[in-house]
Design a protein around this motif. Structure first.
Motif, PDB file in Angstrom:
ATOM      1  N   THR A  17      59.371  32.717  76.634  1.00  0.00           N
ATOM      2  CA  THR A  17      59.069  34.022  76.043  1.00  0.00           C
ATOM      3  C   THR A  17      58.917  33.927  74.527  1.00  0.00           C
ATOM      4  O   THR A  17      58.345  34.820  73.900  1.00  0.00           O
ATOM      5  CB  THR A  17      60.167  35.041  76.378  1.00  0.00           C
ATOM      6  OG1 THR A  17      61.407  34.609  75.804  1.00  0.00           O
ATOM      7  CG2 THR A  17      60.331  35.168  77.893  1.00  0.00           C
ATOM      8  N   LYS A  18      59.422  32.843  73.934  1.00  0.00           N
ATOM      9  CA  LYS A  18      59.322  32.653  72.487  1.00  0.00           C
ATOM     10  C   LYS A  18      58.296  31.594  72.098  1.00  0.00           C
ATOM     11  O   LYS A  18      57.711  31.657  71.019  1.00  0.00           O
ATOM     12  CB  LYS A  18      60.687  32.253  71.916  1.00  0.00           C
ATOM     13  CG  LYS A  18      61.769  33.314  72.057  1.00  0.00           C
ATOM     14  CD  LYS A  18      63.068  32.808  71.450  1.00  0.00           C
ATOM     15  CE  LYS A  18      64.178  33.837  71.560  1.00  0.00           C
ATOM     16  NZ  LYS A  18      65.459  33.325  70.972  1.00  0.00           N
ATOM     17  N   CYS A  19      58.093  30.599  72.964  1.00  0.00           N
ATOM     18  CA  CYS A  19      57.218  29.472  72.640  1.00  0.00           C
ATOM     19  C   CYS A  19      55.758  29.912  72.546  1.00  0.00           C
ATOM     20  O   CYS A  19      55.225  30.557  73.456  1.00  0.00           O
ATOM     21  CB  CYS A  19      57.358  28.371  73.691  1.00  0.00           C
ATOM     22  SG  CYS A  19      56.316  26.929  73.385  1.00  0.00           S
ATOM     23  N   THR A  20      55.090  29.551  71.462  1.00  0.00           N
ATOM     24  CA  THR A  20      53.668  29.868  71.265  1.00  0.00           C
ATOM     25  C   THR A  20      52.785  28.626  71.377  1.00  0.00           C
ATOM     26  O   THR A  20      51.599  28.693  71.108  1.00  0.00           O
ATOM     27  CB  THR A  20      53.450  30.500  69.875  1.00  0.00           C
ATOM     28  OG1 THR A  20      53.817  29.546  68.863  1.00  0.00           O
ATOM     29  CG2 THR A  20      54.269  31.771  69.726  1.00  0.00           C
TER      30      THR A  20
ATOM     31  N   CYS B  58      61.517  24.060  65.101  1.00  0.00           N
ATOM     32  CA  CYS B  58      60.803  25.098  65.851  1.00  0.00           C
ATOM     33  C   CYS B  58      60.830  26.420  65.084  1.00  0.00           C
ATOM     34  O   CYS B  58      61.903  26.988  64.843  1.00  0.00           O
ATOM     35  CB  CYS B  58      61.432  25.278  67.227  1.00  0.00           C
ATOM     36  SG  CYS B  58      60.610  26.564  68.212  1.00  0.00           S
TER      37      CYS B  58
ATOM     38  N   ASP C 263      62.349  28.216  75.840  1.00  0.00           N
ATOM     39  CA  ASP C 263      62.278  29.652  76.118  1.00  0.00           C
ATOM     40  C   ASP C 263      60.803  30.045  76.077  1.00  0.00           C
ATOM     41  O   ASP C 263      60.212  30.201  75.008  1.00  0.00           O
ATOM     42  CB  ASP C 263      63.074  30.433  75.073  1.00  0.00           C
ATOM     43  CG  ASP C 263      63.187  31.911  75.416  1.00  0.00           C
ATOM     44  OD1 ASP C 263      62.344  32.411  76.202  1.00  0.00           O
ATOM     45  OD2 ASP C 263      64.100  32.572  74.885  1.00  0.00           O
TER      46      ASP C 263
ATOM     47  N   HIS D 206      60.045  29.304  66.026  1.00  0.00           N
ATOM     48  CA  HIS D 206      60.301  30.476  66.869  1.00  0.00           C
ATOM     49  C   HIS D 206      61.643  30.389  67.595  1.00  0.00           C
ATOM     50  O   HIS D 206      61.925  31.231  68.454  1.00  0.00           O
ATOM     51  CB  HIS D 206      59.165  30.627  67.885  1.00  0.00           C
ATOM     52  CG  HIS D 206      57.802  30.638  67.278  1.00  0.00           C
ATOM     53  ND1 HIS D 206      57.341  31.669  66.489  1.00  0.00           N
ATOM     54  CD2 HIS D 206      56.805  29.708  67.311  1.00  0.00           C
ATOM     55  CE1 HIS D 206      56.110  31.399  66.076  1.00  0.00           C
ATOM     56  NE2 HIS D 206      55.766  30.215  66.555  1.00  0.00           N
ATOM     57  N   ASP D 207      62.428  29.354  67.274  1.00  0.00           N
ATOM     58  CA  ASP D 207      63.739  29.178  67.906  1.00  0.00           C
ATOM     59  C   ASP D 207      63.618  29.171  69.428  1.00  0.00           C
ATOM     60  O   ASP D 207      64.427  29.774  70.139  1.00  0.00           O
ATOM     61  CB  ASP D 207      64.687  30.292  67.451  1.00  0.00           C
ATOM     62  CG  ASP D 207      66.140  29.976  67.767  1.00  0.00           C
ATOM     63  OD1 ASP D 207      66.478  28.785  67.847  1.00  0.00           O
ATOM     64  OD2 ASP D 207      66.925  30.923  67.975  1.00  0.00           O
ATOM     65  N   ALA D 208      62.607  28.451  69.913  1.00  0.00           N
ATOM     66  CA  ALA D 208      62.320  28.458  71.347  1.00  0.00           C
ATOM     67  C   ALA D 208      62.904  27.254  72.083  1.00  0.00           C
ATOM     68  O   ALA D 208      62.831  27.193  73.308  1.00  0.00           O
ATOM     69  CB  ALA D 208      60.803  28.498  71.570  1.00  0.00           C
TER      70      ALA D 208
END
Length: 289
Positions: free
Chosen positions: A236-239, A273, A234, A275-277
């Motif tokens: 939008t969540k992955c940094t 993870c 995802d 950020h739950d990405a």
């Protein structure tokens, strides 16, 4: 609740042990030093599970493929290839991470806290190509081209390399059969040396056989990028924090290549993870814009 939590934390290990026990469930074989020869031996199990293992209830796909490549009637070889393609198309290297008995052996050895762990060996990028050479030469070319006087080839991978066959098949049979012990020679000693080397290295490096030598993993790796079971990021969540790569035993940058050919779908990246990405899915992949 604690029991349920522990079960959830060790789901993969439970599946590995269960599948290994079920696919090697012929107990009399271990007790008597014999090989099961029932009708289920015509069916290939998905992982690298030696046909000659006293408890094996199915056939190894790599051993079966070698045995039929030089045959005049190709129906059975098409069956083997079809099985490999079907499993690969659905699951990719999920089989390596969840259903392979020798993968389980390596996983258990890596849990031994005796040595400082290695993330990779020098020349890792090139060492990982060896398994494709093993597939091409020892599984395909040699069995077809090197034949005896009556035109029968030899399963060279099983004969010279396969550590799973030595551990699960060769050693138990030799221990239970005095006549076999009298006939073992240099070849068996070589295979034991290969096995011991891989087992010792497995304590220090995560899954060395899967990384460098396994031809079955090489076949399934071709399907990883297109398999129905796949990993998704995802964005939008992955940094791109790289926590997934730091915790990956195979040192895969999951945030960049979630469906890398080397990934065995163990699912650890999903758990760590922050950020739950990362997630896994069995649905068709969404087209990227």
């Amino acid at each position: 609740m604690n029991i349920i939590r522990k079960i959830r934390e060790h789901v993969r290990l439970i599946v590995q042990i269960t599948f290994t026990a079920l696919s090697n469930g012929y107990v009399n074989g271990f007790l008597q030093g014999t090989i099961y020869k029932g009708t289920s031996k015509k069916i290939c199990v998905p992982g690298l599970n030696c046909y000659s293992c006293p408890g094996a209830l199915g056939a190894c796909p790599i051993g079966s493929l070698q045995a039929v490549l030089n045959a005049r009637q190709y129906q059975f070889s098409f069956y083997i290839i079809g099985i490999l393609m079907a499993i690969g198309a659905f699951f990719g290297r999920f089989v390596c991470g969840w259903l392979c008995p020798f993968g389980l052996v390596q996983d258990l050895l890596y849990k031994i806290p005796l040595f400082k762990k290695l993330r990779r060996l020098p020349g890792e990028k090139y060492l990982r190509l060896i398994k494709y050479g093993v597939l091409l030469l020892f599984v395909i070319i040699f069995p077809i081209s090197i034949v005896n006087i009556v035109g029968i080839g030899t399963p060279w991978f099983c004969k010279l390399i396969c550590p799973s066959g030595t551990l699960l098949g060769g050693i138990p049979l030799v221990l239970k059969n005095p006549l076999l012990r009298e006939t073992i020679g240099v070849l068996f000693s070589w295979k034991v040396l290969v096995l011991v080397t891989i087992l010792v290295l497995s304590i220090k490096l995560y899954r060395p056989f899967c990384r460098y030598l396994c031809p079955l993993g090489a076949i399934y790796s071709f399907f990883n990028p297109i398999a129905l079971y796949h990993m998704e990021i995802d964005q939008t969540k992955c940094t791109k924090c790289k926590v997934c790569q730091k915790n990956c035993g195979l040192d895969i940058p999951v945030y960049e290549k979630p469906n890398a050919m080397e990934c065995i779908r163990c699912g650890k990246c999903i758990k760590v993870c922050p950020h739950d990405a990362i997630k896994s899915s069995i649905m068709l992949k969404k087209s990227e814009k």
